[in-house]
Each structure stands twice: as structure tokens, then as C-alpha cells.
Design a protein around this motif. Structure first.
Motif, PDB file in Angstrom:
ATOM      1  N   GLU A 112      40.211  64.300  32.343  1.00 60.82           N
ATOM      2  CA  GLU A 112      40.222  65.756  32.253  1.00 60.82           C
ATOM      3  C   GLU A 112      38.938  66.260  31.596  1.00 60.82           C
ATOM      4  OE1 GLU A 112      43.730  66.987  30.169  1.00 60.82           O
ATOM      5  OE2 GLU A 112      45.071  65.745  31.392  1.00 60.82           O
ATOM      6  N   ALA A 113      38.382  67.343  32.149  1.00 65.04           N
ATOM      7  CA  ALA A 113      37.196  67.968  31.565  1.00 65.04           C
ATOM      8  C   ALA A 113      37.609  68.933  30.452  1.00 65.04           C
ATOM      9  CB  ALA A 113      36.407  68.698  32.646  1.00 65.04           C
ATOM     10  N   ASP A 114      36.617  69.515  29.792  1.00 64.43           N
ATOM     11  CA  ASP A 114      36.887  70.405  28.656  1.00 64.43           C
ATOM     12  C   ASP A 114      36.208  71.749  28.865  1.00 64.43           C
ATOM     13  OD1 ASP A 114      37.599  71.496  26.244  1.00 64.43           O
ATOM     14  OD2 ASP A 114      36.040  70.466  25.114  1.00 64.43           O
ATOM     15  N   VAL A 115      36.966  72.726  29.345  1.00 67.40           N
ATOM     16  CA  VAL A 115      36.394  74.053  29.617  1.00 67.40           C
ATOM     17  C   VAL A 115      35.944  74.740  28.339  1.00 67.40           C
ATOM     18  CG1 VAL A 115      37.723  74.373  31.728  1.00 67.40           C
ATOM     19  CG2 VAL A 115      38.686  75.145  29.537  1.00 67.40           C
ATOM     20  N   ASN A 116      36.448  74.303  27.191  1.00 62.42           N
ATOM     21  CA  ASN A 116      36.086  74.925  25.915  1.00 62.42           C
ATOM     22  C   ASN A 116      34.754  74.431  25.357  1.00 62.42           C
ATOM     23  OD1 ASN A 116      38.634  76.442  25.509  1.00 62.42           O
ATOM     24  ND2 ASN A 116      39.532  74.409  25.350  1.00 62.42           N
TER      25      ASN A 116
ATOM     26  N   LEU B 170      25.227  74.625  35.354  1.00 66.64           N
ATOM     27  CA  LEU B 170      24.977  73.190  35.302  1.00 66.64           C
ATOM     28  C   LEU B 170      26.030  72.473  34.472  1.00 66.64           C
ATOM     29  CD1 LEU B 170      23.355  70.599  35.687  1.00 66.64           C
ATOM     30  CD2 LEU B 170      21.876  71.330  33.790  1.00 66.64           C
ATOM     31  N   ILE B 171      26.312  73.007  33.296  1.00 64.62           N
ATOM     32  CA  ILE B 171      27.309  72.364  32.434  1.00 64.62           C
ATOM     33  C   ILE B 171      28.653  72.234  33.149  1.00 64.62           C
ATOM     34  CG2 ILE B 171      28.762  72.734  30.396  1.00 64.62           C
ATOM     35  CD1 ILE B 171      26.325  73.703  28.925  1.00 64.62           C
ATOM     36  N   TYR B 172      29.087  73.326  33.773  1.00 60.06           N
ATOM     37  CA  TYR B 172      30.404  73.296  34.404  1.00 60.06           C
ATOM     38  C   TYR B 172      30.399  72.607  35.763  1.00 60.06           C
ATOM     39  CZ  TYR B 172      32.383  75.955  30.612  1.00 60.06           C
ATOM     40  OH  TYR B 172      32.833  76.336  29.367  1.00 60.06           O
ATOM     41  N   ALA B 173      29.224  72.372  36.349  1.00 58.13           N
ATOM     42  CA  ALA B 173      29.167  71.554  37.562  1.00 58.13           C
ATOM     43  C   ALA B 173      29.664  70.142  37.271  1.00 58.13           C
ATOM     44  CB  ALA B 173      27.744  71.519  38.103  1.00 58.13           C
ATOM     45  N   PHE B 174      29.410  69.660  36.046  1.00 56.14           N
ATOM     46  CA  PHE B 174      29.886  68.336  35.657  1.00 56.14           C
ATOM     47  C   PHE B 174      31.414  68.301  35.524  1.00 56.14           C
ATOM     48  CE2 PHE B 174      25.471  67.856  34.193  1.00 56.14           C
ATOM     49  CZ  PHE B 174      25.189  66.574  34.647  1.00 56.14           C
ATOM     50  N   GLN B 175      32.044  69.479  35.519  1.00 53.57           N
ATOM     51  CA  GLN B 175      33.494  69.538  35.379  1.00 53.57           C
ATOM     52  C   GLN B 175      34.200  69.849  36.702  1.00 53.57           C
ATOM     53  OE1 GLN B 175      34.874  71.834  32.049  1.00 53.57           O
ATOM     54  NE2 GLN B 175      33.196  71.216  30.727  1.00 53.57           N
ATOM     55  N   GLU B 176      33.432  69.982  37.776  1.00 55.00           N
ATOM     56  CA  GLU B 176      34.021  70.242  39.088  1.00 55.00           C
ATOM     57  C   GLU B 176      34.835  69.027  39.547  1.00 55.00           C
ATOM     58  OE1 GLU B 176      33.481  73.271  41.512  1.00 55.00           O
ATOM     59  OE2 GLU B 176      33.807  73.699  39.384  1.00 55.00           O
ATOM     60  N   PRO B 177      35.910  69.249  40.308  1.00 52.28           N
ATOM     61  CA  PRO B 177      36.796  68.144  40.701  1.00 52.28           C
ATOM     62  C   PRO B 177      36.103  67.002  41.430  1.00 52.28           C
ATOM     63  CG  PRO B 177      37.844  70.248  41.140  1.00 52.28           C
ATOM     64  CD  PRO B 177      36.447  70.563  40.722  1.00 52.28           C
ATOM     65  N   ASN B 178      35.103  67.305  42.287  1.00 50.86           N
ATOM     66  CA  ASN B 178      34.436  66.230  43.030  1.00 50.86           C
ATOM     67  C   ASN B 178      33.655  65.300  42.096  1.00 50.86           C
ATOM     68  OD1 ASN B 178      32.652  68.399  42.523  1.00 50.86           O
ATOM     69  ND2 ASN B 178      31.354  67.900  44.276  1.00 50.86           N
ATOM     70  N   VAL B 179      33.058  65.863  41.044  1.00 44.35           N
ATOM     71  CA  VAL B 179      32.324  65.058  40.072  1.00 44.35           C
ATOM     72  C   VAL B 179      33.303  64.293  39.175  1.00 44.35           C
ATOM     73  CG1 VAL B 179      30.700  65.103  38.133  1.00 44.35           C
ATOM     74  CG2 VAL B 179      30.344  66.613  40.110  1.00 44.35           C
ATOM     75  N   LEU B 180      34.307  64.992  38.709  1.00 50.74           N
ATOM     76  CA  LEU B 180      35.293  64.388  37.801  1.00 50.74           C
ATOM     77  C   LEU B 180      35.976  63.186  38.452  1.00 50.74           C
ATOM     78  CD1 LEU B 180      36.346  65.134  34.920  1.00 50.74           C
ATOM     79  CD2 LEU B 180      38.284  66.207  36.058  1.00 50.74           C
TER      80      LEU B 180
ATOM     81  N   SER C 258      25.288  68.327  27.387  1.00 56.95           N
ATOM     82  CA  SER C 258      26.365  67.367  27.102  1.00 56.95           C
ATOM     83  C   SER C 258      27.742  67.901  27.471  1.00 56.95           C
ATOM     84  CB  SER C 258      26.347  66.969  25.620  1.00 56.95           C
ATOM     85  OG  SER C 258      26.645  68.064  24.797  1.00 56.95           O
ATOM     86  N   ASN C 259      28.576  66.980  27.921  1.00 62.98           N
ATOM     87  CA  ASN C 259      29.978  67.242  28.228  1.00 62.98           C
ATOM     88  C   ASN C 259      30.815  66.104  27.663  1.00 62.98           C
ATOM     89  OD1 ASN C 259      30.983  69.478  30.281  1.00 62.98           O
ATOM     90  ND2 ASN C 259      28.896  68.948  30.915  1.00 62.98           N
ATOM     91  N   TYR C 260      32.063  66.406  27.352  1.00 66.75           N
ATOM     92  CA  TYR C 260      33.025  65.365  26.993  1.00 66.75           C
ATOM     93  C   TYR C 260      34.194  65.428  27.967  1.00 66.75           C
ATOM     94  CZ  TYR C 260      30.650  64.755  22.509  1.00 66.75           C
ATOM     95  OH  TYR C 260      29.711  64.488  21.537  1.00 66.75           O
ATOM     96  N   TYR C 261      34.729  64.252  28.286  1.00 72.92           N
ATOM     97  CA  TYR C 261      35.935  64.162  29.094  1.00 72.92           C
ATOM     98  C   TYR C 261      37.056  63.596  28.231  1.00 72.92           C
ATOM     99  CZ  TYR C 261      33.161  64.650  33.438  1.00 72.92           C
ATOM    100  OH  TYR C 261      32.341  65.076  34.442  1.00 72.92           O
TER     101      TYR C 261
ATOM    102  N   VAL D 189      37.411  60.410  25.683  1.00 77.92           N
ATOM    103  CA  VAL D 189      37.206  59.083  26.265  1.00 77.92           C
ATOM    104  C   VAL D 189      35.810  58.868  26.863  1.00 77.92           C
ATOM    105  CG1 VAL D 189      39.645  58.605  26.702  1.00 77.92           C
ATOM    106  CG2 VAL D 189      38.299  59.817  28.439  1.00 77.92           C
ATOM    107  N   LEU D 190      35.118  59.935  27.261  1.00 79.82           N
ATOM    108  CA  LEU D 190      33.780  59.784  27.811  1.00 79.82           C
ATOM    109  C   LEU D 190      32.844  60.853  27.277  1.00 79.82           C
ATOM    110  CD1 LEU D 190      34.360  59.042  31.629  1.00 79.82           C
ATOM    111  CD2 LEU D 190      33.706  57.401  29.846  1.00 79.82           C
ATOM    112  N   ASN D 191      31.610  60.464  27.068  1.00 82.57           N
ATOM    113  CA  ASN D 191      30.542  61.359  26.630  1.00 82.57           C
ATOM    114  C   ASN D 191      29.480  61.356  27.733  1.00 82.57           C
ATOM    115  OD1 ASN D 191      28.542  62.745  25.281  1.00 82.57           O
ATOM    116  ND2 ASN D 191      28.481  61.407  23.492  1.00 82.57           N
ATOM    117  N   LEU D 192      29.126  62.535  28.253  1.00 81.83           N
ATOM    118  CA  LEU D 192      28.115  62.654  29.291  1.00 81.83           C
ATOM    119  C   LEU D 192      26.886  63.341  28.708  1.00 81.83           C
ATOM    120  CD1 LEU D 192      30.928  62.541  30.888  1.00 81.83           C
ATOM    121  CD2 LEU D 192      29.637  63.547  32.771  1.00 81.83           C
TER     122      LEU D 192
END
Length: 278
Positions: A113-117, A90-100, A215-218, A149-152
Motif C-alpha cells: 500500500e502507498a501513503d497518500v499522506n 511525480l511523487i504520486y506517480a510512484f503511488q499509481e496502481p501500475n507502479v505499485l 522519496s516515498n514509503y510503502y 516495508v519499503l523506502n523509495l
């Protein structure tokens, strides 16, 4: 293709479909709120049964790391291989190119850009009496190469209500004015801009329950505002916390001064996913 990659792909398609259906309205919401803190709220992001499953497999607070200080009181988890694999998917689904790419269009930010770390991202839990004081997020990624720049924030606790506390608060007019409260509602995604004016907090949890959040950050190579400058995570007191505000402002000044002397910090921030598969 493995089962896990299919799972991540499926989740990302669900997210993208929800965003696409509401894209024009979300773009307008981000534009109209962008001065000073752009944000959007997306309800019913994912299938209800799936989100209920996510909530059931969330780790208990006993299996997470407690962060307790004058600044905050909450629980976090970021070493994702210790938990059910669907949480990581789920966390990394938010980092997939179609979502990004869709979120980049909605927020009109180029080269997102997403943050794999998962630097400062992952899972967050808050139980009764937990809180997060008004603050600005750290301006950069762990290597100081990109601007945050973004907080999800994706909330997954069923039946969460305003009166339960533990809700996101945005302070568009500064921490001495009234905040905008966004309820940590089940199956709700909040996307908010992070820069030098995006003060936000989480109100104290009142309910005898645990508020669970993914949560994710971009990041971007450029800041959102021309006026943005490097800063550490900066905390303030709430309007009624005058003495605490003085202490937190001094604390932020001290930590900021140390970072100017030690660019990578006095000690390494361990809040980073060490993926054993990489």
C-alpha cells in the motif's frame, strides 16, 4: 480527464516501463540482497530531459524545513501545493496502481500500500556538510495501523558522483561493520526494505552542491520479518563516533519508552501532506 491526471499517468507509465524492462533482474537483485536488507537499483528510470526539469523546479533550501540535530542535518518539504505542481505529480506517480503492483512483484510483497499522506516522505535536500546518521526507519505509518516495508528514493541532481558524498549507505552487517555505498546518481531509483535490520544512512555531503531526492514509503498490514516489533526511528553513531553512539542509543531508548506510554506520541508529527484539494 485533466492535464494533471494525464501528467501523473504519463510519469507512472514511464516508471512502469523501466521497471518492466528490468523486472527479472530486479527480482533477482532483491532476492540475493534480502538477507538482511533487500534492495534494488534502477538507473535511467525516466526520460533525461524530464528529470533535468524536475531538478530545475526543486525548491531551494530557503523554502524548505531544516532538520538539524545530533541525528541528522538535512532539509525536507512535504506540503506539495507550495511548489511546482509537477513535483507533486511525480511523487504520486510512484503511488499509481501500475507502479505499485510491479514493485510488489519485484519485491515479492503481497498487499503493498502507498501513503497518500506522505508521512515522512516528499522532498529531501542535502547541501555541503549535511548528513544522516545510521538509523532504522519508524516501523509504522502515522496511525500505527500499517507496517512500513519499503523506502523509495529517486535522485535527481545531475552529475552527482561518489566523491561528492551525500550517498546512501546500507549497513547489512550492523553499524560496526563497513557499509554498502550506493551513489546518489542522477535519474537513479533505489528501493530498499525497511525492517528491524535495515540500518541505513547518508554520508556527509562534501561537494558545494545540493543533493535532491524524491522519496516515498510503502506500507503493508504485515511486517517483512516475523521478528519485527514496533519501534520509533532509531539512530546510532557511525563506527568512528563512539561517544555519539552512546548518546544516540540513550536518545532512542528514551523516545521509545515515551512512545510506549503515549502510543500516538507526545506531540503530533507534522511531517504529513495536508492536501487542500481533499
Amino acid at each position: 480527464m485533466t492535464h494533471l491526471s494525464e501528467s501523473r499517468k504519463q510519469i507512472s507509465e514511464w516508471i512502469a516501463d523501466s521497471l518492466q524492462q528490468k523486472k527479472n533482474a530486479l527480482q533477482e537483485q532483491f532476492r540475493t540482497t534480502s538477507n538482511p536488507i533487500g534492495y534494488v537499483v534502477v538507473d535511467n528510470l525516466l526520460p533525461t530531459d524530464f528529470v533535468k526539469r524536475i531538478h530545475r523546479i526543486f525548491p531551494s533550501t530557503e523554502h524548505t524545513e531544516e532538520k538539524k540535530s545530533i541525528r541528522e542535518n538535512k532539509y525536507i518539504a512535504y506540503q506539495m501545493n507550495r511548489f511546482d505542481e509537477v513535483l507533486e505529480e511525480l511523487i504520486y506517480a510512484f503511488q499509481e496502481p501500475n507502479v505499485l503492483s510491479l514493485i510488489a512483484e519485484i519485491c515479492e510483497i503481497e498487499h503493498l500500500e502507498a501513503d497518500v499522506n506522505l508521512y515522512a516522505g516528499g522532498l529531501s535536500l542535502m547541501k555541503q556538510d549535511n548528513f544522516l546518521n545510521p538509523h532504522l526507519d519508524n516501523s509504522h505509518d502515522k496511525d500505527l495501523n500499517r507496517w512500513r516495508v519499503l523506502n523509495l528514493l529517486f535522485y535527481v541532481t545531475p552529475d552527482w558522483k561518489l566523491e561528492d558524498g551525500g550517498n546512501l549507505e546500507l549497513w547489512p552487517n550492523g553499524v560496526k561493520a563497513d557499509p554498502v555505498t550506493i551513489v546518489s546518481k542522477f535519474n537513479r531509483l533505489v528501493i530498499m526494505a525497511t525492517h528491524q535490520k535495515s540500518w541505513h544512512s547518508v554520508s556527509k555531503v562534501v561537494a558545494d552542491n545540493v543533493r535532491c531526492c524524491v522519496s516515498n514509503y510503502y506500507f503493508s498490514r504485515e511486517p517483512l520479518l516475523e521478528s519485527d516489533r514496533f519501534h520509533v526511528t532509531t539512530f546510532r553513531g557511525r563506527p568512528e563516533e563512539k561517544s555519539k553512539d552512546v548518546v544516540l542509543r540513550l536518545d532512542s531508548m528514551l523516545r521509545g519508552g515515551l512512545r510506549k506510554l503515549f502510543k500516538k506520541g507526545v506531540r503530533k508529527n507534522k511531517h504529513e501532506y495536508k492536501n487542500p484539494k481533499k
